[in-house]
Design a protein around this motif. Structure first.
Motif, PDB file in Angstrom:
ATOM      1  N   UNK A   1     130.779 -58.127  48.650  1.00  0.00           N
ATOM      2  CA  UNK A   1     130.447 -58.395  47.248  1.00  0.00           C
ATOM      3  C   UNK A   1     129.586 -59.649  47.156  1.00  0.00           C
ATOM      4  N   UNK A   2     128.451 -59.625  46.421  1.00  0.00           N
ATOM      5  CA  UNK A   2     127.580 -60.793  46.324  1.00  0.00           C
ATOM      6  C   UNK A   2     128.279 -61.942  45.615  1.00  0.00           C
ATOM      7  N   UNK A   3     127.959 -63.155  46.034  1.00  0.00           N
ATOM      8  CA  UNK A   3     128.535 -64.340  45.413  1.00  0.00           C
ATOM      9  C   UNK A   3     127.890 -64.587  44.066  1.00  0.00           C
ATOM     10  N   UNK A   4     128.695 -65.143  43.146  1.00  0.00           N
ATOM     11  CA  UNK A   4     128.157 -65.538  41.851  1.00  0.00           C
ATOM     12  C   UNK A   4     127.455 -66.884  42.028  1.00  0.00           C
ATOM     13  N   UNK A   5     126.140 -66.887  41.877  1.00  0.00           N
ATOM     14  CA  UNK A   5     125.353 -68.091  42.111  1.00  0.00           C
ATOM     15  C   UNK A   5     125.235 -68.909  40.830  1.00  0.00           C
ATOM     16  N   UNK A  68     119.144 -43.684  46.238  1.00  0.00           N
ATOM     17  CA  UNK A  68     120.417 -44.178  46.766  1.00  0.00           C
ATOM     18  C   UNK A  68     121.588 -43.987  45.802  1.00  0.00           C
ATOM     19  N   UNK A  69     121.302 -43.956  44.508  1.00  0.00           N
ATOM     20  CA  UNK A  69     122.376 -43.842  43.518  1.00  0.00           C
ATOM     21  C   UNK A  69     122.374 -42.499  42.805  1.00  0.00           C
ATOM     22  N   UNK A  70     121.273 -41.751  42.875  1.00  0.00           N
ATOM     23  CA  UNK A  70     121.201 -40.445  42.235  1.00  0.00           C
ATOM     24  C   UNK A  70     120.494 -40.490  40.894  1.00  0.00           C
ATOM     25  N   UNK A  71     120.041 -39.341  40.396  1.00  0.00           N
ATOM     26  CA  UNK A  71     119.304 -39.286  39.126  1.00  0.00           C
ATOM     27  C   UNK A  71     120.141 -39.681  37.915  1.00  0.00           C
ATOM     28  N   UNK A  72     121.456 -39.435  37.955  1.00  0.00           N
ATOM     29  CA  UNK A  72     122.300 -39.833  36.822  1.00  0.00           C
ATOM     30  C   UNK A  72     122.295 -41.339  36.649  1.00  0.00           C
ATOM     31  N   UNK A  93     121.774 -55.414  36.573  1.00  0.00           N
ATOM     32  CA  UNK A  93     121.724 -56.030  37.901  1.00  0.00           C
ATOM     33  C   UNK A  93     123.061 -55.886  38.620  1.00  0.00           C
ATOM     34  N   UNK A  94     124.162 -56.165  37.924  1.00  0.00           N
ATOM     35  CA  UNK A  94     125.491 -56.060  38.543  1.00  0.00           C
ATOM     36  C   UNK A  94     125.802 -54.618  38.927  1.00  0.00           C
ATOM     37  N   UNK A  99     126.122 -50.282  43.049  1.00  0.00           N
ATOM     38  CA  UNK A  99     125.678 -48.942  43.411  1.00  0.00           C
ATOM     39  C   UNK A  99     125.050 -48.859  44.779  1.00  0.00           C
ATOM     40  N   UNK A 100     124.326 -49.898  45.176  1.00  0.00           N
ATOM     41  CA  UNK A 100     123.711 -49.882  46.498  1.00  0.00           C
ATOM     42  C   UNK A 100     124.765 -49.876  47.609  1.00  0.00           C
ATOM     43  N   UNK A 101     125.957 -50.389  47.312  1.00  0.00           N
ATOM     44  CA  UNK A 101     127.023 -50.381  48.316  1.00  0.00           C
ATOM     45  C   UNK A 101     127.841 -49.097  48.268  1.00  0.00           C
TER      46      UNK A 101
END
Length: 281
Positions: A1-5, A68-72, A93-94, A99-101
């Motif tokens: 999970x990305x860090x909150x910068x 990577x996430x689909x048309x929906x 963005x979140x 979704x990329x993961x």
């Protein structure tokens, strides 16, 4: 999970600019505190990182979403971007980082706050588009149909197909006064353009006659003992009434808006359409 910068991303407000924010966020493996536009001003005491709009990076992100996430997911992101609130940028963005993961399954992960927030904003824009389809009223000005709307969200891309299919042999304009954009249609071609202002001449006698007939019809079918204003406002929000002929009060002064005479095409400058799709390279 990305860090909150402890940083705020600032972009130009365009869809391409937002995708560049996503690109930088994923590359840095961080999620900013906020993503804002210069018009929003200083939103916090955190450092502001200005993200330039780079078409190539934006295209890479745009191509990656359906892949990577689909048309929906791509459709949801597009609808969310049309939301009128400021929180849409960080929400998108979140969601994309998650979704990329996760992959295409992210769309149905409604228990996750990031996914639920995206669905909520996209649904708000889509719901208002459905209301606009019902409540838009046109007036005839020298053979062209004109309608003025004041939506909360940027709904023109969502309602374009409905009206161009329904009135495919007409020429019309739907002016979004809230976002200063206009959907201009001439037979078999349409465009969404930026419009700083719109002024219309006084309605002609024939148009006023038809408006009186329409008001008379609505009054005739109304059953006064069964009126329920609370129910009516639930199905037809009151903020739309001032643009609807049958709901406009007779005593209210009309706000005139003036178009020069002539065909519909010369009324508008040749401004690029504010569409979501980025131009192909």
């Amino acid at each position: 999970m990305p860090d909150r910068a402890d940083v705020v991303y600032q972009y130009d407000g365009s869809y391409a600019g937002l995708l560049c924010c996503v690109f930088h966020s994923v590359a840095a493996k961080q999620l900013p505190v906020d993503i804002c536009t210069p018009q929003q001003g200083q939103t916090s005491l955190f450092a502001v990182h200005k993200i330039p709009t780079e078409p190539e990076k934006a295209r890479r992100v745009e191509r990656s979403i359906p892949k990577k996430l689909g048309p929906r997911a791509a459709a949801l992101v597009h609808a969310c971007f049309l939301y009128g609130g400021e929180e849409k940028a960080l929400t998108i963005c979140a969601f994309l980082q998650l979704g990329y993961r996760v992959g295409p399954a992210v769309v149905d992960m409604l228990a996750d706050d990031r996914v639920a927030a995206l669905h909520q904003l996209a649904r708000a824009a889509q719901n208002e588009a459905g209301q606009m389809i019902q409540f838009i009223r046109f007036a005839d000005y020298r053979g062209s149909l004109v309608s003025v709307i004041d939506p909360k969200h940027y709904v023109l891309p969502l309602i374009r197909d409905h009206f161009t299919d329904r009135y495919h042999e007409e020429q019309f304009l739907i002016y979004d006064r809230s976002h200063q954009m206009g959907l201009v249609y001439q037979p078999h071609r349409s465009k969404i353009v930026s419009m700083q202002d719109l002024q219309l001449p006084d309605e002609e006698d024939e148009e006023r006659t038809y408006q009186r007939l329409w008001k008379g019809f609505c009054a005739a079918v109304n059953i006064v003992p069964r009126q329920n204003l609370h129910c009516q406002m639930g199905h037809m929000p009151k903020r739309y009434w001032h643009n609807m002929v049958e709901m406009r009060q007779q005593s209210a002064p009309s706000k005139k808006i003036v178009l020069p005479s002539g065909d519909i095409a010369p009324w508008f400058p040749p401004v690029s359409a504010a569409d979501l799709r980025l131009p192909k390279k």
